[in-house]
Motif scaffolding. Structure first.
Motif, short mmCIF file in Angstrom:
data_model
loop_
_atom_site.label_atom_id
_atom_site.label_comp_id
_atom_site.label_asym_id
_atom_site.label_seq_id
_atom_site.Cartn_x
_atom_site.Cartn_y
_atom_site.Cartn_z
N ASP A 154 0.85 -1.11 -0.15
CA ASP A 154 0.00 -0.05 -0.03
C ASP A 154 0.83 1.12 -0.05
O ASP A 154 1.92 1.11 0.24
CB ASP A 154 -0.82 -0.01 1.25
CG ASP A 154 -0.18 -0.18 2.42
OD1 ASP A 154 0.97 -0.18 2.46
OD2 ASP A 154 -0.83 -0.01 3.68
N ARG A 155 0.06 2.49 -0.04
CA ARG A 155 0.96 3.80 -0.02
C ARG A 155 1.70 3.78 1.11
O ARG A 155 2.80 4.33 1.19
CB ARG A 155 -0.21 5.05 -0.30
CG ARG A 155 0.59 6.18 -0.48
CD ARG A 155 -0.21 7.39 -0.77
NE ARG A 155 -0.72 7.78 0.78
CZ ARG A 155 -1.81 7.85 1.09
NH1 ARG A 155 -2.86 6.99 0.22
NH2 ARG A 155 -2.21 8.11 2.24
N ILE A 159 4.49 1.76 -6.91
CA ILE A 159 3.39 2.81 -7.31
C ILE A 159 2.52 1.87 -7.88
O ILE A 159 1.19 2.03 -7.52
CB ILE A 159 3.94 3.76 -8.36
CG1 ILE A 159 4.50 5.01 -7.28
CG2 ILE A 159 2.63 4.53 -9.06
CD1 ILE A 159 5.37 5.89 -8.22
N GLY A 181 0.72 -0.03 -5.24
CA GLY A 181 -0.08 0.97 -4.54
C GLY A 181 -1.57 1.41 -5.35
O GLY A 181 -2.57 1.50 -4.85
N GLN A 182 -1.45 1.37 -6.73
CA GLN A 182 -2.42 1.69 -7.29
C GLN A 182 -3.26 0.41 -7.53
O GLN A 182 -4.46 0.76 -7.32
CB GLN A 182 -2.05 1.90 -8.80
CG GLN A 182 -1.57 3.44 -8.85
CD GLN A 182 -0.85 3.73 -10.23
OE1 GLN A 182 -0.56 2.76 -11.04
NE2 GLN A 182 -0.84 4.98 -10.68
N SER A 185 -4.74 2.61 -2.86
CA SER A 185 -4.16 3.77 -1.84
C SER A 185 -3.24 4.81 -2.65
O SER A 185 -3.00 5.84 -2.05
CB SER A 185 -3.43 3.13 -0.62
OG SER A 185 -2.36 2.55 -1.19
N ILE A 186 -2.79 4.33 -3.88
CA ILE A 186 -2.14 5.49 -4.61
C ILE A 186 -2.95 6.04 -5.92
O ILE A 186 -3.50 5.14 -6.33
CB ILE A 186 -0.75 4.94 -5.18
CG1 ILE A 186 0.31 4.81 -4.01
CG2 ILE A 186 0.05 5.74 -6.18
CD1 ILE A 186 1.50 4.13 -4.38
N ARG A 187 -3.10 7.16 -6.12
CA ARG A 187 -4.00 7.68 -7.18
C ARG A 187 -3.50 7.16 -8.53
O ARG A 187 -2.37 6.86 -8.76
CB ARG A 187 -3.62 9.31 -7.08
CG ARG A 187 -2.42 10.00 -7.60
CD ARG A 187 -2.31 11.46 -7.59
NE ARG A 187 -1.35 12.03 -7.80
CZ ARG A 187 -0.75 12.25 -9.13
NH1 ARG A 187 -1.37 11.86 -9.95
NH2 ARG A 187 0.29 12.72 -9.12
N ASN A 208 3.12 11.33 0.64
CA ASN A 208 1.83 10.94 0.73
C ASN A 208 0.88 11.88 0.17
O ASN A 208 -0.18 11.56 -0.33
CB ASN A 208 1.50 11.00 2.24
CG ASN A 208 1.82 9.36 2.83
OD1 ASN A 208 1.53 8.52 2.17
ND2 ASN A 208 2.78 9.45 3.98
N LEU A 233 1.19 11.42 -3.44
CA LEU A 233 0.48 10.32 -4.11
C LEU A 233 -0.78 9.68 -3.60
O LEU A 233 -1.55 8.93 -4.24
CB LEU A 233 1.51 9.17 -3.70
CG LEU A 233 2.81 9.24 -4.09
CD1 LEU A 233 3.68 8.11 -3.28
CD2 LEU A 233 2.89 8.80 -5.59
N ALA A 234 -1.58 10.49 -2.63
CA ALA A 234 -2.65 10.18 -2.35
C ALA A 234 -3.88 10.32 -3.39
O ALA A 234 -3.71 11.24 -4.06
CB ALA A 234 -3.14 10.79 -1.05
#
Length: 209
Positions: free
Chosen positions: A95-96, A151, A154-155, A159-161, A204, A207-208
């Motif tokens: 996750d992020r 990334i 996380g995507q 949790s990552i945009r 954060n 990337l949020a």
């Protein structure tokens, strides 16, 4: 070129292995270790190829067969050390939060690395620009690939945009790299805990979702 003083070479050996012939330190690592020692203790400007060879216990032709000059040796040394640092900072999740934690840890380790610190303190501005600012070398490509992978994870986690992972990775690299480069300038304003906290907050926030 060749020399009767050249030592036997044993490809495929790794840094730090000792004791047995199959695990002995490689010639490349001996040369890079010698360069690192000189950079840390004498500075970048006083690091000469002849002295690197002497400290490594090899002939100058042995070094020249691998790298044409001192700058090329430094480039290889930085690649080795940065990629080793990357491998040592193991991800703790997908996750992020885990991605940012690992990115900050890598930044801290590189910031405190003796060779990289010597380069950042060097008065050789051309060398600094080449290896830290302008040069997208193997080490930075390795960092970019690791950041891109994190990334993407996380995507997938949500949790990552959204965004092109490599573009996001490039910006994360720029944020972390500039923070490392400027650390000494703001050390009195950002003590260690604050430096880590604010870098994590910046990443954060970027990337949020």
């Amino acid at each position: 070129m060749s020399s009767s003083n050249d030592e036997p070479e044993t490809p495929g050996q790794t840094r730090g292995d000792t004791g047995q012939a199959s695990g002995a330190r490689s010639t490349d690592d001996a040369i890079l270790d010698a360069a690192a020692d000189l950079i840390v203790h004498l500075g970048v400007r006083r690091t000469q190829l002849a002295e690197i060879a002497r400290r490594a216990g090899v002939s100058r032709p042995t070094v020249y067969r691998r790298w044409p000059d001192v700058r090329a040796v430094i480039g290889a040394l930085l690649t080795r050390e940065i990629l080793a640092t990357l491998e040592e900072a193991v991800p703790t999740g997908r996750d992020r939060e885990a991605f940012v934690e690992r990115t900050v840890e890598i930044a801290v380790r590189l910031r405190d690395h003796p060779v990289i610190g010597a380069l950042l303190r060097s008065d050789d501005s051309d060398l600094l620009l080449e290896y830290v600012v302008e040069r997208l070398g193997a080490s930075q490509r390795g960092l970019l690939e690791a950041l891109r992978t994190g990334i993407e994870q996380g995507q997938a986690h949500g949790s990552i945009r959204a965004g092109e992972p490599l573009e996001l990775a490039a910006m994360v690299l720029l944020i972390a790299q500039s923070t490392v480069q400027s650390h000494r300038m703001v050390a009195s304003l950002l003590p260690e805990a604050a430096w880590r906290r604010e870098l994590a907050r910046a990443l954060n926030g970027y990337l949020a979702p």
